[in-house]
Enzyme design. Structure first.
Site, PDB file in Angstrom:
ATOM      1  N   ASP A 477       0.823  -1.208   0.000  1.00  0.00           N
ATOM      2  CA  ASP A 477       0.000   0.000   0.000  1.00  0.00           C
ATOM      3  C   ASP A 477       0.863   1.265   0.000  1.00  0.00           C
ATOM      4  OD1 ASP A 477      -2.338   1.452   0.081  1.00  0.00           O
ATOM      5  OD2 ASP A 477      -3.159   0.390   1.799  1.00  0.00           O
ATOM      6  N   ASP A 547     -10.706   2.018  -3.176  1.00  0.00           N
ATOM      7  CA  ASP A 547     -11.260   1.785  -1.835  1.00  0.00           C
ATOM      8  C   ASP A 547     -12.776   1.838  -1.877  1.00  0.00           C
ATOM      9  OD1 ASP A 547      -8.919   1.371  -0.534  1.00  0.00           O
ATOM     10  OD2 ASP A 547      -8.838   3.316   0.481  1.00  0.00           O
TER      11      ASP A 547
HETATM   12  C1  GLA Z   1      -5.734   1.986   2.274  1.00  0.00           C
HETATM   13  C2  GLA Z   1      -6.121   0.812   1.416  1.00  0.00           C
HETATM   14  C3  GLA Z   1      -7.202   0.013   2.099  1.00  0.00           C
HETATM   15  C4  GLA Z   1      -6.697  -0.461   3.438  1.00  0.00           C
HETATM   16  C5  GLA Z   1      -6.250   0.720   4.273  1.00  0.00           C
HETATM   17  C6  GLA Z   1      -5.559   0.282   5.542  1.00  0.00           C
HETATM   18  O1  GLA Z   1      -6.763   2.902   2.369  1.00  0.00           O
HETATM   19  O2  GLA Z   1      -6.529   1.232   0.169  1.00  0.00           O
HETATM   20  O3  GLA Z   1      -7.581  -1.082   1.299  1.00  0.00           O
HETATM   21  O4  GLA Z   1      -5.640  -1.359   3.242  1.00  0.00           O
HETATM   22  O5  GLA Z   1      -5.341   1.548   3.566  1.00  0.00           O
HETATM   23  O6  GLA Z   1      -5.107   1.329   6.299  1.00  0.00           O
END
Ligand code: GLA
Length: 728
Positions: A477, A547
């Protein structure tokens, strides 16, 4: 022959299955662009250059007023001596001079394709690709410019990148170094770009180009959700199915720019490359600089034709992971189910339910390390939080494996929290400019990946976890953009390099980790699809698309993502309702069918679902396993766009043509609702197909040309799926 050179006329003709790209050296000095478009067998000179004396167009020769760089179609234009349009590169010499004057020196044609030092790039065997390397030189500064053209004959793709070499005696600064510039002697294009935001990635923008410029860019240090590193020029009549389209996608994960510029004489310049803002490079004598690569796709069969070329090319010639052609596991991710609030029992209860439904991979998301109970601490401390997992990560991984599931883990390795052991020990690891305050994003700071020591820390700390625990999948990420970009490790004249050095540091880390752990399936993420670009795909064969897991929003996001990226690269999960991003309540069937139109998974607390819902999920999982091969490795055809209508339609045809799956989504229920027809694409017109659920048989031509009437239903957000097998 992918590259044909006519010595007498000094014409280069790059030829693929469907495309020709032609350049010519004139006056033994200038490299001019003649043509990019539908393939011609033999280019003999129809598009000759017509010289014309135009007002305010400067001339290199005093008595030659017809010849001006401002009106000629330049192949790699520079500024300062007469071309007033957007230049492709710029230099600053020690004395401050910014003028450059390239002269043609020579060329080389090679089988295969050289790698670009430190950068991801497409690849191919000597049979698949040939490379043309054209050498240009600025005599006064001693700068050599090598234009590289990768010609993928069957894949129908041309790639471009540039290598700068300082053959002078003094250092110089590259102030702009684009990878691609094409001068069209046509106009009237519509410019297509994909824009968005966190939770709202990749919306379609189509603007007519009349005069001036359409430009998109990222200055955020990553390719960004705000603008995808993609641009297409559509001829006036071009559509999804027909018409000429000229497009480019940038194999780079940092700041970029892409533009289309119309001049006063109905010519259009199309450019793409690294963003010149804070994007300089100081080049010592004998040093080289490689620009990232642009993938250029011409389609005479509309956007659909363009996408088929990108999908095939990225799968075969860009994604180098061994997973490129392996069926991807159906996953459950605990993020939206637990957020930071979990312990081993809670995770295993989720894993038990997942195993019962046939899910194949359990992903432990954020919160397993340091002391991370919310998002304001511990990034950089990749050590298991024993308060949550007292028996350790390996114990959890074993328990997950005992349940027949694979185990995946989340990292955000490019970051550092101020509240972390790493920051307490190494505050200098955070990207910052000496003497200036930090700027925060999601409460965190970015690691200075221009510093080799920091890259080593990231490699070592992540590899340690990957070595000690059985991990099958990593979600990588990256949740904020770059600010305070500077580094005390570099002198003043190199401070403009830090943005690019960050990306090079990242690529170095990914190179090492993906080489050491080839059996781990990596998924890239940047708060969803914020860094969905070909550079990341080179290392990681899939990306978390957004997301935003709301089924209606996802129709658009996945639809537009498919313009360039294969469906198998898009992570898509079923989540709870009301949806956490939009509050919308959509049927489980629709959430399932939208997500199974890509790389399928769940992000939902299965322990809170009713037995009916679990049964439905079990059926979805079994169904996806049946169609997985067709979805992940078949051809994908967009039929109706949710950007244009109240519906979305698309279908898949398996690689061998024996299976087809089609989806119809209707967003809002309407009064006096029109009856919709679903016309499949990509079938064999002469074959017969059986509808698996009804047993009825139809000709491929009937399914494609007449189409299926979709039954009416008074229901919002509904979906219908049709599945066919070829009978003969
Ligand atoms: C980001 C990712 C999510 C999740 C969060 C965790 O927003 O896109 O899928 O993994 O971080 O903090």
């Amino acid at each position: 022959m992918a590259v044909i050179y006519n010595d007498e006329k000094q014409i280069f003709h790059l030829q693929t299955k469907g495309t020709s790209y032609v350049m010519q050296v004139v006056r033994n000095k200038y490299l001019l662009h003649l043509y990019w478009g539908k393939r011609v067998q033999n280019y003999c000179g129809t598009r000759s250059i017509i010289l014309k004396n135009r007002g305010f167009a400067p001339n290199p020769q005093e008595n030659d007023r017809d010849f001006s760089l401002d009106t000629l179609p330049m192949e790699y234009p520079h500024g300062g001596n007469g071309d007033f349009r957007s230049c492709a590169f710029g230099i600053r010499e020690q004395n401050g001079s910014r003028i450059c004057d390239l002269s043609y020196v020579g060329y080389e044609i090679m089988k295969g394709k050289p790698k670009l030092e430190g950068l991801p790039c497409s690849f191919g065997s000597e049979e698949e690709v040939s490379t043309l390397k054209i050498h240009m030189k600025d005599k006064i500064s001693g700068l050599s410019v090598f234009l590289l053209y990768g010609v993928f004959e069957n894949a129908d793709v041309i790639t471009r990148s540039v290598v700068f070499e300082n053959h002078g005696n003094s250092p110089l600064t590259l102030t702009k170094m684009l990878s691609m510039s094409v001068d069209f002697r046509e106009s009237g294009f519509k410019v297509m770009t994909l824009y968005g935001a966190h939770n709202n990635e990749r919306n379609v923008d189509l603007r007519p180009l009349k005069s001036g410029m359409v430009q998109i860019e990222s200055l955020r240090g990553t390719s960004s959700p705000q603008q995808a590193p993609f641009m297409a020029l559509l001829e006036a009549n071009a559509s999804e199915e027909s018409g000429n389209i000229y497009s480019a996608n940038f194999v780079y994960s940092g700041n970029f720019t892409a533009l289309a510029q119309a001049d006063a004489f109905e010519n259009v310049r199309f450019q793409m490359g690294m963003n010149p803002w804070n994007g300089e490079w100081y080049l010592e004598p004998n040093e080289k600089f490689f620009t990232p690569e642009t993938v250029m796709v011409f389609s005479s069969q509309g956007l659909n034709g363009m996408s088929q070329i990108y999908h095939n090319f990225y799968q075969h010639n860009l994604i180098r992971s061994k997973f490129a052609f392996q069926p991807r596991p159906i996953l459950i991710n605990n993020w939206e189910a637990t957020f930071f609030d979990f312990n081993e029992d809670k995770l295993l209860a989720l894993a038990d339910k997942a195993a019962q439904t046939g899910i194949e991979l359990f992903v432990l998301d954020d919160g397993w390390f340091g002391h991370r109970d919310n998002d304001d601490s511990s990034l950089g401390d990749w050590v298991t939080d024993k308060r949550k997992l007292p028996l350790g990560l390996s114990h959890l991984s074993d328990e997950i494996h005992n349940r027949g599931l694979k185990f995946g883990l989340w990292f955000e390795p490019e970051m550092i929290s101020r509240n972390s052991e790493l920051f307490r020990n190494h505050p200098e690891y955070a990207l910052h400019t000496e003497g200036r305050p930090y700027t925060f994003g999601r409460g965190q700071l970015v690691l200075d990946l221009s510093n080799d020591e920091v890259c080593r820390y990231v490699i070592e700390s992540v590899s340690k976890v990957l070595r000690e625990t059985k991990i099958d999948y990593v979600k990588w990420d990256m949740n904020r953009h770059l600010t305070d970009v500077g580094s005390i490790n570099f002198p003043m004249e190199r401070q403009g390099e830090i943005f690019h050095r960050y990306v090079l540091g990242l690529y170095k880390i990914l190179e090492e980790l993906t080489t050491e752990f080839p059996d781990i399936l990596f998924e890239s993420c940047s708060s969803g699809g914020g860094r969905f670009d070909p550079g990341m795909l080179y290392y990681m064969p899939q990306t978390w698309c957004s997301d935003n897991t709301d089924a209606v929003c996802r129709m658009k996001i996945q639809y537009a993502t498919s313009f360039t990226y294969p469906v198998v690269t898009m992570g898509a999960h079923v989540s709870e309702v009301p949806n956490q991003q939009t509050g919308r309540v959509t049927p489980l069937q629709t959430r399932g069918q939208v997500a199974m139109s890509a790389n399928f998974g769940y992000e939902i607390d299965l322990t809170k679902l009713s037995s009916e819902e679990l049964d439905e999920i079990k059926k979805q999982v079994a169904f996806y396993k049946d169609i997985r091969n067709t979805i992940q490795f078949g051809k994908f055809y967009r039929i109706k766009s949710p950007f244009d209508e109240n519906v979305a339609q698309w279908n898949f045809v398996s690689g061998d043509g024996s299976q087809a799956v089609a989806f119809h989504f209707e967003i809002l229920s309407q009064p006096a609702a029109p009856i919709k027809i679903l016309k499949l694409k990509g079938l064999d017109a002469d074959a017969v197909y059986r509808d698996i659920s009804t047993g009825y048989e139809y000709g491929g031509d009937e399914l494609m040309y007449s189409g299926i009437s979709v039954p009416l239903e008074k229901k919002d957000f509904r979906s219908v799926c049709f599945r066919f097998v070829k009978v003969n």
